[in-house]
Motif scaffolding. Structure first.
Motif, PDB file in Angstrom:
ATOM      1  N   THR A 185      65.860  85.026  56.897  1.00 29.05           N
ATOM      2  CA  THR A 185      65.988  86.412  56.085  1.00 29.05           C
ATOM      3  C   THR A 185      66.392  86.014  54.813  1.00 29.05           C
ATOM      4  O   THR A 185      67.493  85.093  54.645  1.00 29.05           O
ATOM      5  N   ASP A 186      66.050  86.420  53.665  1.00 29.85           N
ATOM      6  CA  ASP A 186      66.461  85.996  52.405  1.00 29.85           C
ATOM      7  C   ASP A 186      68.297  86.313  52.166  1.00 29.85           C
ATOM      8  O   ASP A 186      68.325  87.807  52.497  1.00 29.85           O
ATOM      9  N   ALA A 207      68.938  89.697  50.391  1.00 28.02           N
ATOM     10  CA  ALA A 207      68.463  90.971  51.009  1.00 28.02           C
ATOM     11  C   ALA A 207      69.934  91.708  51.283  1.00 28.02           C
ATOM     12  O   ALA A 207      70.755  91.320  51.585  1.00 28.02           O
TER      13      ALA A 207
END
Length: 187
Positions: free
Chosen positions: A144-145, A148
């Motif tokens: 996951t970035d 985010a």
């Protein structure tokens, strides 16, 4: 409806090594007297005759035994049943609920032919259901970035799906179709 079961291996341990436990499995409460050493997978398969979750490696490394406990995916071969007193357990048999319709993930696996021998399929399906819920709840994965927004639903692209399902092994190599099936049910 409360069902009563006596969960014990052939050689019964002393009463001090057994406890009365209530598990809600696929919506039905089951009260059992369980050997403290008994894992959830064996209880499901041998005592409740729910054969969906499979015993693959018996070490929590393959994911064939994946079920949902209180909505979170777990390796049932690693969890002592007595530690789950009062928990809601959902197996692949219970995903569709009381209706005749399959759960959307089950339907997608059939539509995409996302299985070959089928041995890992119940664990793959339960893992996918759990992964979808985790992403919707904003739980990040390794890919996951980091930028985010925290707590916001995570967008499931192909890399996210692969990472989130990486704990479930498919010896037949149906991974591309499994990822396709999960993509089909992303809200």
């Amino acid at each position: 409806m409360d069902s009563q079961h006596d969960s014990a291996p052939a050689s019964r341990p002393p009463e001090s090594a057994r406890s009365r436990t209530t598990l809600r499995v696929n919506g039905t409460p089951h009260t059992l007297t369980v050997d403290h050493r008994r894992v959830l997978l064996d209880l499901l398969r041998e005592d409740l005759e729910l054969a969906g979750a499979k015993k693959g490696c018996d070490h929590g490394q393959c994911g064939a035994c994946t079920v949902l406990v209180d909505g979170r995916r777990v390796n049932s071969c690693l969890l002592f049943a007595v530690a789950l007193d009062g928990c809601e357990i959902t197996t692949v048999e219970g995903l569709a609920g009381d209706g005749e319709e399959l759960h959307p993930v089950q339907r997608a696996f059939l539509d995409r032919d996302a299985f070959q021998c089928g041995y890992c399929t119940p664990g793959q399906i339960c893992s996918a259901v759990g992964a979808l819920a985790e992403a919707a709840a904003g739980h990040p994965s390794h890919v996951t970035d980091p930028a985010a927004p925290s707590g916001e639903p995570v967008t499931l692209d192909r890399d996210e799906i692969r990472e989130r399902l990486s704990g479930n092994l498919c010896r037949c190599g149906a991974y591309p179709r499994i990822a396709d099936a999960v993509e089909d049910v992303i809200p």
